[in-house]
Design an enzyme around this catalytic site. Structure first.
Site, mmCIF file in Angstrom:
data_model
loop_
_atom_site.group_PDB
_atom_site.id
_atom_site.type_symbol
_atom_site.label_atom_id
_atom_site.label_comp_id
_atom_site.label_asym_id
_atom_site.label_seq_id
_atom_site.Cartn_x
_atom_site.Cartn_y
_atom_site.Cartn_z
ATOM 1 C CG HIS A 1 -0.338 0.130 2.419
ATOM 2 N ND1 HIS A 1 0.127 -0.922 3.074
ATOM 3 C CD2 HIS A 1 -0.089 1.163 3.107
ATOM 4 C CE1 HIS A 1 0.875 -0.742 4.524
ATOM 5 N NE2 HIS A 1 0.669 0.795 4.230
ATOM 6 C CG HIS B 1 3.531 7.206 11.233
ATOM 7 N ND1 HIS B 1 4.645 7.462 10.575
ATOM 8 C CD2 HIS B 1 3.014 6.242 10.223
ATOM 9 C CE1 HIS B 1 4.901 6.828 9.152
ATOM 10 N NE2 HIS B 1 4.002 5.816 8.961
#
Ligand SMILES: O=C(O)CCC(=O)/C=C/C=C(\O)C(=O)O
Ligand SMILES: [Fe+2]
Length: 319
Positions: A115, A179
């Site tokens: 992805h 993140h």
């Protein structure tokens, strides 16, 4: 070469664990703006820098970066599966140009991507087969990670090599910013996990579904405040964006691997893809960041950003 750049965060949780409608609307508006920029620029070649999440690259051989002359997407987290429309001739020419410039590039004649590559192609172009692309894997999770100066050198060498093709090139960086999603770590992993990270045997559909559900649940727990994952760091994220917007790419050479991880979490090093993309753009001269969006989105476990940039020499209408 006529060139532009886009930096775009990705998240496997988009559409699976969404934030409040107001946040979604703001992201949608930002994506609309980025798409309008890309459509006006009308690239005939996309050099796409993206990381992998142990779907294509494993510890059996883990290069710091790798350029593909062909690539196939695995279709994780509901992203498209199948071949990317790789411009093999352009990829080979760029690879040679990079090696001639003294950067030891690894080549893949059949890269497996996930992805990290697919999301930006879907968001910007509506699919993985819509535009000639040169995929460049940039390791952002598998330690040990090399110095950022080498990523800037890679981006510069690719930019210079691409310039010899006389094309309209869009450099895209996928991932980041701060993140700390649940990506497995080899150090201290139980033998079964370590073996999977080293060997890279494809998971069964059931194993993949279970793994993806774990990530979705982690996003829910993170948004609810009940996890140990480090917080999104808007201050650091804006420092990254300010540095790129100001064209101060030399600054990144002094960013240590440890400092980036401490400030931005386990996956902060996906920012390497942005650095490569902006370094490539900078080879043609001064550039201007023409749009910039940032929002901390815990539901996606992401300091979520999107930015566009074009050479200052490019006419306004084409930016
Ligand atoms: O748990 C796994 O095996 C895979 C986890 C994973 O792919 C997570 C990906 C997260 C991102 O791509 C991100 O937030 O950047
Ligand atoms: Fe990622």
């Amino acid at each position: 070469m006529i060139a532009a750049a886009v930096g775009l965060s990705h998240s496997p949780l988009i559409g699976k664990n969404d934030p409040a409608p107001g946040v979604i609307a703001a992201v949608d508006a930002a994506m609309h703006e980025v798409r309008a920029f890309v459509s006006a620029f009308h690239p005939d070649l996309v050099v796409l820098y993206a990381p992998d999440h142990y779907n294509g690259f494993f510890y059996k051989e883990m290069p710091p970066f790798c350029l593909a002359t062909e690539a196939n997407a695995v279709g994780d987290f509901g992203s498209a599966a199948g071949p990317l429309s790789v411009d093999t001739d352009a990829a080979r020419a760029i690879a040679l140009g990079v090696l001639e410039r003294g950067v030891d590039l690894t080549i893949s004649a059949r890269m497996t991507v996930d992805h990290g590559f697919v999301q930006p192609l879907e968001v910007l172009f509506g699919g993985i087969d819509r535009v000639p692309v040169v995929p460049v894997f940039v390791n952002g999770v598998a330690t040990p990670l090399g110095p950022i100066s080498r990523i800037r050198a890679l981006g510069t060498a690719i930019g210079e090599a691409a310039a010899e093709l006389d094309r309209r090139v869009l450099f895209v960086g996928s991932g980041g910013l701060s993140h700390d999603p649940p990506v497995p770590v080899l150090d201290g992993a139980p033998p079964r996990v370590a073996d999977a990270l080293i060997e890279g045997r494809p998971p069964t559909p059931e194993q993949r579904a279970r793994g993806e559900q774990r990530v979705v649940q982690a996003g829910r727990d993170y948004a609810a405040g009940s996890t140990a994952m480090i917080p999104i760091n808007p201050t650091w994220d804006n420092l990254v964006l300010d540095t790129l917007a100001g064209g101060r790419l030399d600054d990144v050479d002094s960013w240590s691997v440890e400092w980036m991880g401490a400030e931005g979490g386990g996956s902060a090093h996906e920012v390497r893809t942005w650095i490569a993309a902006f370094a490539s753009l900078a080879t043609i001269g001064e550039y201007r960041m023409t749009s910039r969006f940032y929002q901390a989105i815990p539901e996606w476990i992401a300091g979520f950003a999107a930015a566009t940039a074009a050479a200052t020499s490019l006419p306004e209408a084409a930016r």
